[in-house]
Design a protein around this motif. Structure first.
Motif, PDB file in Angstrom:
ATOM      1  N   LEU A  73      30.565  25.025   0.707  1.00 51.33           N
ATOM      2  CA  LEU A  73      29.264  24.507   0.282  1.00 51.33           C
ATOM      3  C   LEU A  73      28.625  23.714   1.415  1.00 51.33           C
ATOM      4  O   LEU A  73      29.298  22.943   2.101  1.00 51.33           O
ATOM      5  CB  LEU A  73      29.413  23.596  -0.940  1.00 51.33           C
ATOM      6  N   ILE A  74      27.315  23.899   1.583  1.00 42.93           N
ATOM      7  CA  ILE A  74      26.555  23.080   2.519  1.00 42.93           C
ATOM      8  C   ILE A  74      25.419  22.416   1.753  1.00 42.93           C
ATOM      9  O   ILE A  74      24.996  22.887   0.694  1.00 42.93           O
ATOM     10  CB  ILE A  74      26.013  23.882   3.726  1.00 42.93           C
ATOM     11  N   MET A  75      24.925  21.304   2.303  1.00 47.26           N
ATOM     12  CA  MET A  75      23.943  20.472   1.615  1.00 47.26           C
ATOM     13  C   MET A  75      22.741  20.212   2.497  1.00 47.26           C
ATOM     14  O   MET A  75      22.863  20.048   3.708  1.00 47.26           O
ATOM     15  CB  MET A  75      24.600  19.129   1.258  1.00 47.26           C
ATOM     16  N   ASN A  76      21.599  20.137   1.848  1.00 45.91           N
ATOM     17  CA  ASN A  76      20.384  19.620   2.458  1.00 45.91           C
ATOM     18  C   ASN A  76      19.891  18.512   1.530  1.00 45.91           C
ATOM     19  O   ASN A  76      19.673  18.754   0.341  1.00 45.91           O
ATOM     20  CB  ASN A  76      19.331  20.729   2.583  1.00 45.91           C
ATOM     21  N   LEU A  77      19.778  17.321   2.046  1.00 48.14           N
ATOM     22  CA  LEU A  77      19.369  16.157   1.259  1.00 48.14           C
ATOM     23  C   LEU A  77      18.206  15.500   1.977  1.00 48.14           C
ATOM     24  O   LEU A  77      18.347  15.078   3.126  1.00 48.14           O
ATOM     25  CB  LEU A  77      20.550  15.193   1.106  1.00 48.14           C
ATOM     26  N   THR A  78      17.047  15.444   1.297  1.00 44.30           N
ATOM     27  CA  THR A  78      15.843  14.910   1.921  1.00 44.30           C
ATOM     28  C   THR A  78      15.119  13.977   0.964  1.00 44.30           C
ATOM     29  O   THR A  78      15.375  13.964  -0.241  1.00 44.30           O
ATOM     30  CB  THR A  78      14.866  16.043   2.323  1.00 44.30           C
ATOM     31  N   VAL A  79      14.186  13.210   1.527  1.00 40.00           N
ATOM     32  CA  VAL A  79      13.293  12.362   0.743  1.00 40.00           C
ATOM     33  C   VAL A  79      11.867  12.681   1.184  1.00 40.00           C
ATOM     34  O   VAL A  79      11.598  12.803   2.382  1.00 40.00           O
ATOM     35  CB  VAL A  79      13.609  10.861   0.939  1.00 40.00           C
ATOM     36  N   GLY A  99       0.792  -1.217   0.000  1.00 42.11           N
ATOM     37  CA  GLY A  99       0.000   0.000   0.000  1.00 42.11           C
ATOM     38  C   GLY A  99       0.826   1.268   0.000  1.00 42.11           C
ATOM     39  O   GLY A  99       0.302   2.344  -0.205  1.00 42.11           O
ATOM     40  N   ARG A 100       2.093   1.143   0.261  1.00 40.80           N
ATOM     41  CA  ARG A 100       2.977   2.316   0.233  1.00 40.80           C
ATOM     42  C   ARG A 100       3.451   2.537  -1.204  1.00 40.80           C
ATOM     43  O   ARG A 100       3.665   1.592  -1.946  1.00 40.80           O
ATOM     44  CB  ARG A 100       4.169   2.070   1.158  1.00 40.80           C
ATOM     45  N   PRO A 101       3.634   3.812  -1.604  1.00 41.25           N
ATOM     46  CA  PRO A 101       4.090   4.073  -2.975  1.00 41.25           C
ATOM     47  C   PRO A 101       5.409   3.362  -3.272  1.00 41.25           C
ATOM     48  O   PRO A 101       6.228   3.142  -2.381  1.00 41.25           O
ATOM     49  CB  PRO A 101       4.286   5.585  -3.007  1.00 41.25           C
ATOM     50  N   ALA A 102       5.594   3.026  -4.538  1.00 42.31           N
ATOM     51  CA  ALA A 102       6.812   2.333  -4.959  1.00 42.31           C
ATOM     52  C   ALA A 102       8.004   3.282  -5.045  1.00 42.31           C
ATOM     53  O   ALA A 102       9.141   2.838  -5.016  1.00 42.31           O
ATOM     54  CB  ALA A 102       6.590   1.663  -6.308  1.00 42.31           C
ATOM     55  N   SER A 160       6.328  17.352   8.889  1.00 42.43           N
ATOM     56  CA  SER A 160       5.464  17.702   7.758  1.00 42.43           C
ATOM     57  C   SER A 160       4.860  16.464   7.108  1.00 42.43           C
ATOM     58  O   SER A 160       5.518  15.428   6.987  1.00 42.43           O
ATOM     59  CB  SER A 160       6.254  18.473   6.700  1.00 42.43           C
ATOM     60  N   ASP A 161       3.628  16.619   6.657  1.00 42.39           N
ATOM     61  CA  ASP A 161       2.963  15.561   5.904  1.00 42.39           C
ATOM     62  C   ASP A 161       3.775  15.272   4.646  1.00 42.39           C
ATOM     63  O   ASP A 161       4.119  16.197   3.901  1.00 42.39           O
ATOM     64  CB  ASP A 161       1.548  15.996   5.528  1.00 42.39           C
ATOM     65  N   GLY A 162       4.119  14.040   4.440  1.00 43.98           N
ATOM     66  CA  GLY A 162       4.867  13.650   3.256  1.00 43.98           C
ATOM     67  C   GLY A 162       6.370  13.616   3.427  1.00 43.98           C
ATOM     68  O   GLY A 162       7.084  13.153   2.542  1.00 43.98           O
ATOM     69  N   PHE A 163       6.875  14.094   4.577  1.00 43.23           N
ATOM     70  CA  PHE A 163       8.311  14.014   4.834  1.00 43.23           C
ATOM     71  C   PHE A 163       8.669  12.566   5.128  1.00 43.23           C
ATOM     72  O   PHE A 163       7.969  11.870   5.867  1.00 43.23           O
ATOM     73  CB  PHE A 163       8.701  14.886   6.023  1.00 43.23           C
ATOM     74  N   GLU A 187       4.354  17.426  -4.388  1.00 43.93           N
ATOM     75  CA  GLU A 187       3.399  18.267  -3.674  1.00 43.93           C
ATOM     76  C   GLU A 187       3.756  18.405  -2.201  1.00 43.93           C
ATOM     77  O   GLU A 187       3.656  19.500  -1.633  1.00 43.93           O
ATOM     78  CB  GLU A 187       1.974  17.717  -3.837  1.00 43.93           C
ATOM     79  N   ALA A 188       4.181  17.347  -1.566  1.00 41.19           N
ATOM     80  CA  ALA A 188       4.572  17.411  -0.150  1.00 41.19           C
ATOM     81  C   ALA A 188       5.805  18.297   0.026  1.00 41.19           C
ATOM     82  O   ALA A 188       5.865  19.112   0.957  1.00 41.19           O
ATOM     83  CB  ALA A 188       4.839  16.009   0.392  1.00 41.19           C
ATOM     84  N   LEU A 189       6.770  18.158  -0.861  1.00 44.02           N
ATOM     85  CA  LEU A 189       7.969  18.991  -0.783  1.00 44.02           C
ATOM     86  C   LEU A 189       7.622  20.467  -0.959  1.00 44.02           C
ATOM     87  O   LEU A 189       8.044  21.306  -0.165  1.00 44.02           O
ATOM     88  CB  LEU A 189       8.984  18.560  -1.842  1.00 44.02           C
ATOM     89  N   THR A 190       6.848  20.800  -1.975  1.00 41.70           N
ATOM     90  CA  THR A 190       6.540  22.208  -2.217  1.00 41.70           C
ATOM     91  C   THR A 190       5.662  22.786  -1.116  1.00 41.70           C
ATOM     92  O   THR A 190       5.810  23.969  -0.781  1.00 41.70           O
ATOM     93  CB  THR A 190       5.892  22.428  -3.600  1.00 41.70           C
ATOM     94  N   ALA A 191       4.783  21.995  -0.537  1.00 44.35           N
ATOM     95  CA  ALA A 191       3.964  22.495   0.578  1.00 44.35           C
ATOM     96  C   ALA A 191       4.853  22.931   1.729  1.00 44.35           C
ATOM     97  O   ALA A 191       4.616  23.969   2.354  1.00 44.35           O
ATOM     98  CB  ALA A 191       2.977  21.425   1.028  1.00 44.35           C
ATOM     99  N   PHE A 192       5.891  22.169   2.027  1.00 48.82           N
ATOM    100  CA  PHE A 192       6.831  22.547   3.081  1.00 48.82           C
ATOM    101  C   PHE A 192       7.669  23.757   2.671  1.00 48.82           C
ATOM    102  O   PHE A 192       7.832  24.701   3.433  1.00 48.82           O
ATOM    103  CB  PHE A 192       7.754  21.382   3.442  1.00 48.82           C
ATOM    104  N   MET A 193       8.194  23.737   1.471  1.00 51.36           N
ATOM    105  CA  MET A 193       9.146  24.764   1.044  1.00 51.36           C
ATOM    106  C   MET A 193       8.562  26.165   1.052  1.00 51.36           C
ATOM    107  O   MET A 193       9.252  27.115   1.414  1.00 51.36           O
ATOM    108  CB  MET A 193       9.645  24.466  -0.377  1.00 51.36           C
ATOM    109  N   TYR A 194       7.333  26.299   0.642  1.00 52.84           N
ATOM    110  CA  TYR A 194       6.770  27.628   0.399  1.00 52.84           C
ATOM    111  C   TYR A 194       5.772  28.082   1.450  1.00 52.84           C
ATOM    112  O   TYR A 194       4.976  28.983   1.206  1.00 52.84           O
ATOM    113  CB  TYR A 194       6.149  27.675  -1.004  1.00 52.84           C
TER     114      TYR A 194
END
Length: 159
Positions: free
Chosen positions: A75-81, A10-13, A50-53, A86-93
């Motif tokens: 340089l610094i990095m942020n690496l997320t899944v 039931g979880r996305p592939a 956040s929902d979808g994180f 839609e979940a990413l953009t909801a958090f970002m903005y």
């Protein structure tokens, strides 16, 4: 890439990996970056809840500011899944992250080349910093493709 246990039924592939890097204008411990550094833990806590994180790269510091990127100490990095775009953009903005995003040029240099890349990973896969570097290099060389893309030009999983 590292893999956690297989996704339950039931979880996305697929899940969406996201990397963004930034070139600091000043050392992380400088007064000029105090507001940014002070906001890291609170903003990461909002992301984590956040929902979808799904996941974020962290070192022992609780963030990834000390993870080497392209061998450049500025340089610094942020690496997320995330579950999806839609979940990413909801958090970002929204909220605190949006406030910090508006101030990014106070803390980070303006850079012409791509500093953000997105790509799909199999559910449960956790990309490494090297994976992220390779996706950024691919985006810089070829533009948006299913291998590495941007929020302006996205691709679905399996495209």
């Amino acid at each position: 890439m590292t893999t956690s246990s297989p996704a339950p039924a039931g979880r996305p592939a697929h899940e969406l990996a996201q990397v963004n890097i930034a070139r600091l204008k000043h050392p992380l411990d400088s007064v000029e970056l105090k507001d940014f550094v002070d906001a890291l833990d609170p903003v990461n806590a909002v992301a984590d809840a956040s929902d979808g994180f799904v996941w974020r790269l962290q070192s022992d510091t609780g963030n990834a500011t000390d993870v080497p990127v392209f061998g450049d100490e500025w340089l610094i990095m942020n690496l997320t899944v995330w579950r999806d775009v839609e979940a990413l953009t909801a958090f970002m903005y929204r909220g605190r992250h949006r406030e910090l995003l508006a101030r990014r040029f106070e803390w980070f240099e303006r850079v012409e080349e791509s500093m953000t890349a997105l790509w799909w990973v199999a559910a449960g896969v956790r990309p490494t910093a090297r994976d992220a570097e390779l996706r950024l290099l691919g985006l810089r060389e070829h533009g948006p493709t299913p291998h590495a893309f941007t929020l302006r030009k996205t691709f679905g999983p399996g495209e």
